[in-house]
Design a protein around this motif. Structure first.
Motif, PDB file in Angstrom:
ATOM      1  N   LYS A 489      -8.897 -52.024  28.987  1.00 41.47           N
ATOM      2  CA  LYS A 489      -9.115 -50.875  28.096  1.00 41.47           C
ATOM      3  C   LYS A 489      -9.093 -49.552  28.865  1.00 41.47           C
ATOM      4  O   LYS A 489      -9.900 -48.644  28.600  1.00 41.47           O
ATOM      5  CB  LYS A 489     -10.431 -51.042  27.331  1.00 41.47           C
ATOM      6  N   ALA A 490      -8.170 -49.433  29.790  1.00 39.58           N
ATOM      7  CA  ALA A 490      -8.158 -48.262  30.681  1.00 39.58           C
ATOM      8  C   ALA A 490      -8.034 -46.963  29.903  1.00 39.58           C
ATOM      9  O   ALA A 490      -8.749 -45.989  30.171  1.00 39.58           O
ATOM     10  CB  ALA A 490      -7.013 -48.398  31.688  1.00 39.58           C
ATOM     11  N   VAL A 491      -7.120 -46.896  28.924  1.00 36.74           N
ATOM     12  CA  VAL A 491      -6.919 -45.638  28.193  1.00 36.74           C
ATOM     13  C   VAL A 491      -8.132 -45.322  27.325  1.00 36.74           C
ATOM     14  O   VAL A 491      -8.489 -44.144  27.165  1.00 36.74           O
ATOM     15  CB  VAL A 491      -5.625 -45.716  27.358  1.00 36.74           C
ATOM     16  N   LEU A 492      -8.783 -46.324  26.787  1.00 39.10           N
ATOM     17  CA  LEU A 492      -9.989 -46.089  25.988  1.00 39.10           C
ATOM     18  C   LEU A 492     -11.097 -45.518  26.870  1.00 39.10           C
ATOM     19  O   LEU A 492     -11.800 -44.574  26.474  1.00 39.10           O
ATOM     20  CB  LEU A 492     -10.426 -47.399  25.335  1.00 39.10           C
ATOM     21  N   LYS A 493     -11.244 -46.067  28.053  1.00 36.11           N
ATOM     22  CA  LYS A 493     -12.271 -45.571  28.973  1.00 36.11           C
ATOM     23  C   LYS A 493     -11.974 -44.136  29.399  1.00 36.11           C
ATOM     24  O   LYS A 493     -12.886 -43.293  29.480  1.00 36.11           O
ATOM     25  CB  LYS A 493     -12.367 -46.490  30.186  1.00 36.11           C
ATOM     26  N   ALA A 494     -10.697 -43.851  29.660  1.00 37.80           N
ATOM     27  CA  ALA A 494     -10.331 -42.484  30.054  1.00 37.80           C
ATOM     28  C   ALA A 494     -10.588 -41.501  28.914  1.00 37.80           C
ATOM     29  O   ALA A 494     -10.965 -40.348  29.149  1.00 37.80           O
ATOM     30  CB  ALA A 494      -8.866 -42.444  30.472  1.00 37.80           C
ATOM     31  N   ALA A 495     -10.397 -41.952  27.681  1.00 37.94           N
ATOM     32  CA  ALA A 495     -10.566 -41.063  26.535  1.00 37.94           C
ATOM     33  C   ALA A 495     -12.007 -40.624  26.349  1.00 37.94           C
ATOM     34  O   ALA A 495     -12.264 -39.557  25.766  1.00 37.94           O
ATOM     35  CB  ALA A 495     -10.056 -41.755  25.271  1.00 37.94           C
ATOM     36  N   VAL A 496     -12.958 -41.415  26.810  1.00 37.26           N
ATOM     37  CA  VAL A 496     -14.374 -41.111  26.561  1.00 37.26           C
ATOM     38  C   VAL A 496     -15.165 -40.926  27.850  1.00 37.26           C
ATOM     39  O   VAL A 496     -16.396 -40.911  27.825  1.00 37.26           O
ATOM     40  CB  VAL A 496     -15.016 -42.222  25.705  1.00 37.26           C
ATOM     41  N   ALA A 497     -14.467 -40.760  28.965  1.00 35.26           N
ATOM     42  CA  ALA A 497     -15.160 -40.676  30.260  1.00 35.26           C
ATOM     43  C   ALA A 497     -16.145 -39.522  30.314  1.00 35.26           C
ATOM     44  O   ALA A 497     -17.163 -39.602  31.018  1.00 35.26           O
ATOM     45  CB  ALA A 497     -14.134 -40.557  31.382  1.00 35.26           C
ATOM     46  N   ASP A 498     -15.884 -38.439  29.579  1.00 33.09           N
ATOM     47  CA  ASP A 498     -16.785 -37.285  29.609  1.00 33.09           C
ATOM     48  C   ASP A 498     -18.038 -37.489  28.766  1.00 33.09           C
ATOM     49  O   ASP A 498     -18.995 -36.714  28.869  1.00 33.09           O
ATOM     50  CB  ASP A 498     -16.056 -36.040  29.103  1.00 33.09           C
ATOM     51  N   LEU A 499     -18.046 -38.533  27.935  1.00 31.02           N
ATOM     52  CA  LEU A 499     -19.153 -38.739  27.009  1.00 31.02           C
ATOM     53  C   LEU A 499     -20.282 -39.559  27.589  1.00 31.02           C
ATOM     54  O   LEU A 499     -21.417 -39.481  27.119  1.00 31.02           O
ATOM     55  CB  LEU A 499     -18.646 -39.467  25.750  1.00 31.02           C
ATOM     56  N   LEU A 500     -19.984 -40.373  28.605  1.00 30.43           N
ATOM     57  CA  LEU A 500     -20.914 -41.414  29.028  1.00 30.43           C
ATOM     58  C   LEU A 500     -21.108 -41.408  30.533  1.00 30.43           C
ATOM     59  O   LEU A 500     -20.234 -40.941  31.284  1.00 30.43           O
ATOM     60  CB  LEU A 500     -20.373 -42.787  28.603  1.00 30.43           C
ATOM     61  N   GLU A 503     -21.411 -45.246  35.233  1.00 32.06           N
ATOM     62  CA  GLU A 503     -21.770 -46.657  35.386  1.00 32.06           C
ATOM     63  C   GLU A 503     -21.519 -47.448  34.110  1.00 32.06           C
ATOM     64  O   GLU A 503     -21.296 -48.654  34.149  1.00 32.06           O
ATOM     65  CB  GLU A 503     -23.243 -46.775  35.779  1.00 32.06           C
ATOM     66  N   ILE A 504     -21.528 -46.786  32.968  1.00 35.08           N
ATOM     67  CA  ILE A 504     -21.251 -47.440  31.693  1.00 35.08           C
ATOM     68  C   ILE A 504     -19.745 -47.567  31.479  1.00 35.08           C
ATOM     69  O   ILE A 504     -19.244 -48.619  31.075  1.00 35.08           O
ATOM     70  CB  ILE A 504     -21.883 -46.666  30.519  1.00 35.08           C
ATOM     71  N   VAL A 505     -19.025 -46.509  31.756  1.00 32.66           N
ATOM     72  CA  VAL A 505     -17.575 -46.507  31.526  1.00 32.66           C
ATOM     73  C   VAL A 505     -16.874 -47.518  32.421  1.00 32.66           C
ATOM     74  O   VAL A 505     -15.965 -48.225  31.975  1.00 32.66           O
ATOM     75  CB  VAL A 505     -16.997 -45.098  31.758  1.00 32.66           C
ATOM     76  N   HIS A 506     -17.304 -47.624  33.649  1.00 28.99           N
ATOM     77  CA  HIS A 506     -16.528 -48.398  34.620  1.00 28.99           C
ATOM     78  C   HIS A 506     -17.103 -49.777  34.943  1.00 28.99           C
ATOM     79  O   HIS A 506     -16.520 -50.517  35.736  1.00 28.99           O
ATOM     80  CB  HIS A 506     -16.377 -47.590  35.909  1.00 28.99           C
ATOM     81  N   ARG A 507     -18.208 -50.135  34.341  1.00 26.15           N
ATOM     82  CA  ARG A 507     -18.740 -51.456  34.665  1.00 26.15           C
ATOM     83  C   ARG A 507     -17.899 -52.542  33.998  1.00 26.15           C
ATOM     84  O   ARG A 507     -17.387 -52.357  32.890  1.00 26.15           O
ATOM     85  CB  ARG A 507     -20.198 -51.564  34.241  1.00 26.15           C
ATOM     86  N   PRO A 508     -17.751 -53.693  34.631  1.00 25.46           N
ATOM     87  CA  PRO A 508     -16.987 -54.784  34.017  1.00 25.46           C
ATOM     88  C   PRO A 508     -17.702 -55.288  32.770  1.00 25.46           C
ATOM     89  O   PRO A 508     -18.934 -55.288  32.688  1.00 25.46           O
ATOM     90  CB  PRO A 508     -16.969 -55.870  35.108  1.00 25.46           C
ATOM     91  N   LYS A 509     -16.927 -55.701  31.779  1.00 27.90           N
ATOM     92  CA  LYS A 509     -17.511 -56.238  30.549  1.00 27.90           C
ATOM     93  C   LYS A 509     -18.075 -57.630  30.825  1.00 27.90           C
ATOM     94  O   LYS A 509     -17.404 -58.482  31.401  1.00 27.90           O
ATOM     95  CB  LYS A 509     -16.453 -56.328  29.449  1.00 27.90           C
ATOM     96  N   SER A 510     -19.317 -57.839  30.411  1.00 30.27           N
ATOM     97  CA  SER A 510     -19.909 -59.174  30.557  1.00 30.27           C
ATOM     98  C   SER A 510     -20.187 -59.808  29.207  1.00 30.27           C
ATOM     99  O   SER A 510     -20.168 -61.019  29.061  1.00 30.27           O
ATOM    100  CB  SER A 510     -21.211 -59.087  31.363  1.00 30.27           C
TER     101      SER A 510
END
Length: 578
Positions: A489-500, A503-510
């Motif tokens: 979900k790289a583009v989704l994470k980039a789209a909201v990187a300023d919001l969060l 550590e939340i944006v880049h942590r692996p999904k568990s």
């Protein structure tokens, strides 16, 4: 801040969804007495025409009075439609009737939101059944010319319809054990089918028209990730904005993953009132993600609620949660979702969630399938079914000889997925996977679960990441920006990187791990054995007793807890639907 679970409903909250709006909608076309047939389905007629009866939900007409709509509709673009149609006070059902008058089977192209509705056109003596593109609402159909057509928003309503045998469909049982949900138009009851998302069905001629489905339309393939992320952000902003209440508080289910976190952050920026967030765990002995959800809640300034659901609580409410569903769903989070909604209903009438991010943007579960596509091996459908990690490989030993015999002439498991996963599907292999995930796992598992479990608590459940426009935006983005190497979900994470927080944006999904394996070795061991080994078990005609007993005797074997959960939920679903 953290608050008590118990809180009075605040002033200004939108009215809760009426039970009839989601659960009671039904209708009958044809047959000797449609109104009487509708009453036998449990719905009182709200409108009757020549050979048709509609009920169990509100009714509205177009401006001519010749088209009448009945059902459940929440239109996110209602203000725009009212302006375009010149109907400033029209409710969503009246807007649907107007759209059918103007566009026929393409009415749904213009209606954004979630709806399942019937529209009777007295001019042409034609009934249209419409279901929204994402599948946020369900619509089921039974019968034909001989008995008349019966249709309803809830599956159990049609078990009493003329021409429906009322017994389980063996193919649906097999497919449920394979996927943990029933994929495609087939349902758990023989003789009842599901209208697929994005479809308009015309009766009595039976013509189906698909007005929306995911399409691969890559835009600016050479543009950098940042360009696509900026475009996506604008779509995400609007998808959350249109789902917020006009006044009062709103809730968000918050796991601490990027999907629910971005919905929380956007809601916190735009909501007209307080934002309540809800996180869960299963007790001190088991891993949880509370530090991540708590970090997001603190960052966004929400009123945060943490709920604990031990095994005893899950057991006490398991049958209730299955009774709230249509087809069974073997997701261990189903009962926690029901109870989370019960807590949220004390604070708000509208609850948002992060469902839809993985199917549209390439969550980590797609990686094994991508490796299969790269290195080959078994054919794609078998690999896809194994990726669910449910009972696909166990079917030869798990199913009884009688069930195997009933399946002998039926298509194999996963036949729904074959064309879309193969070369007839989208050009890019990742997009083929996402397409299947959106159409099946999204519509047949995720969104129907959200709709039924929130409605059971009088809540309006909304899934911004399943918005048609968000899905369209995803399939316009080059695949390498969705799953970029090992970054999902790289583009989704980039789209909201300023919001969060980073550590939340880049942590692996568990993911939220429900400790079913430990439960079946401990607190739920006797409960599962009593139900599944009972000589009167409803699953006895379908499940091999020796295999079931072996699984119950060895609950700590790999993936065993999830498989026992599938059997247990199927048994309980059959019982509560008797």
């Amino acid at each position: 801040m953290l608050t008590s679970l118990f809180r009075r409903r605040a002033a200004g909250v939108p009215a809760a969804v009426p039970a009839a709006a989601h659960g009671g909608f039904a209708g009958v076309l044809g047959g000797p007495d449609p109104a009487a047939a509708l009453r036998r389905l449990g719905a009182e007629p709200a409108w009757r025409g020549d050979g048709v009866a509609l009920g169990g939900a509100p009714v509205a007409a177009d401006r001519t009075g010749e088209l009448v709509a009945c059902g459940d509709a929440v239109l996110d673009n209602a203000p725009e439609l009212r302006r375009a149609l010149g109907l400033p006070r029209a409710d969503p059902l009246a807007l649907l009737a107007e759209l059918v008058r103007a566009h026929g089977p393409d009415a749904g192209v213009h209606a954004l939101g979630m709806y399942a509705a019937a529209v009777w056109d007295a001019r042409e003596r034609r009934l249209w059944l419409l279901r929204d593109g994402a599948g946020a609402r369900t619509l089921y159909l039974a019968g034909g010319r001989e008995h008349g057509w019966s249709f309803a928003a809830r599956l159990r309503t049609l078990r009493r319809a003329p021409g429906v045998p009322g017994d389980p469909n063996p193919v649906a049982i097999r497919d449920y054990l394979t996927c943990a949900f029933v994929p495609g138009e087939r349902t758990m009851w023989r003789g009842v089918r599901e209208l697929r998302p994005g479809t308009a069905l015309s009766l009595p001629d039976g013509r189906e028209h698909t007005f929306w489905e995911p399409r691969e339309r890559i835009r600016d393939p050479e543009a950098p990730l940042e360009t696509h992320a900026a475009r996506l952000r604008a779509v995400l902003d609007d998808a959350v904005r249109v789902r917020l209440p006009s006044a009062g508080p709103v809730g968000v289910y918050l796991s601490g993953g990027v999907d629910s976190s971005l919905v929380t952050a956007l809601a916190a920026r735009m909501a007209p009132g307080p934002v309540h967030t809800y996180a869960l765990h299963f007790g001190a002995p088991y891993p949880n993600e509370l530090r991540f959800s708590g970090r997001v809640a603190e960052h966004c300034g929400t009123v945060h609620h943490v709920l604990e659901f031990p095994a005893a609580t899950i057991r006490a409410h398991l049958a209730e949660s299955l009774a709230a569903l249509d087809d069974p769903i073997g997701d261990p989070l189903t009962t926690p979702n029901l109870l989370l909604g019960r807590a949220a209903a004390r604070d708000t009438g509208v609850i948002l969630n992060g469902e839809g991010g993985d199917p549209s943007f390439g969550g980590p579960k797609n990686i094994p399938m991508l490796l299969h596509g790269l290195y080959g091996g078994e054919e794609p459908v078998a690999a896809y079914l194994r990726s669910f990690a449910k009972c696909y490989d166990d079917l030869p030993a798990l199913l009884t000889p009688g069930l195997h015999a009933a399946l002998r002439d039926e298509p194999p498991p996963g036949h729904w997925f074959a064309a879309r996963l193969g070369e007839d599907g989208m050009a890019n292999y990742l997009n083929r996977l996402l397409d299947v995930n959106v159409r099946y796992k999204g519509a047949d598992h995720i969104l129907t679960k959200v709709a039924n479990l929130t409605a059971a608590n009088g809540l309006l459940g909304r899934s911004p990441l399943a918005d048609r426009r968000v899905v369209d935006a995803s399939f316009a983005i080059p695949p390498e920006h969705k799953l970029a190497g090992s970054v999902e979900k790289a583009v989704l994470k980039a789209a909201v990187a300023d919001l969060l927080p980073a550590e939340i944006v880049h942590r692996p999904k568990s993911g939220m791990l429900v400790p079913v394996q430990a439960w079946f070795a401990g607190e739920l061991r006797a409960y599962a054995r009593d139900l599944l080994l009972d000589r009167r078990a409803r699953t006895a005609p379908y499940l091999d007793a020796a295999t079931v007993k072996h699984w119950l005797d060895t609950p700590r074997a790999p993936r065993r807890g999830v498989k026992i959960w599938l059997l247990l939920t199927l048994e309980l679903w059959l019982r509560v639907n008797e």
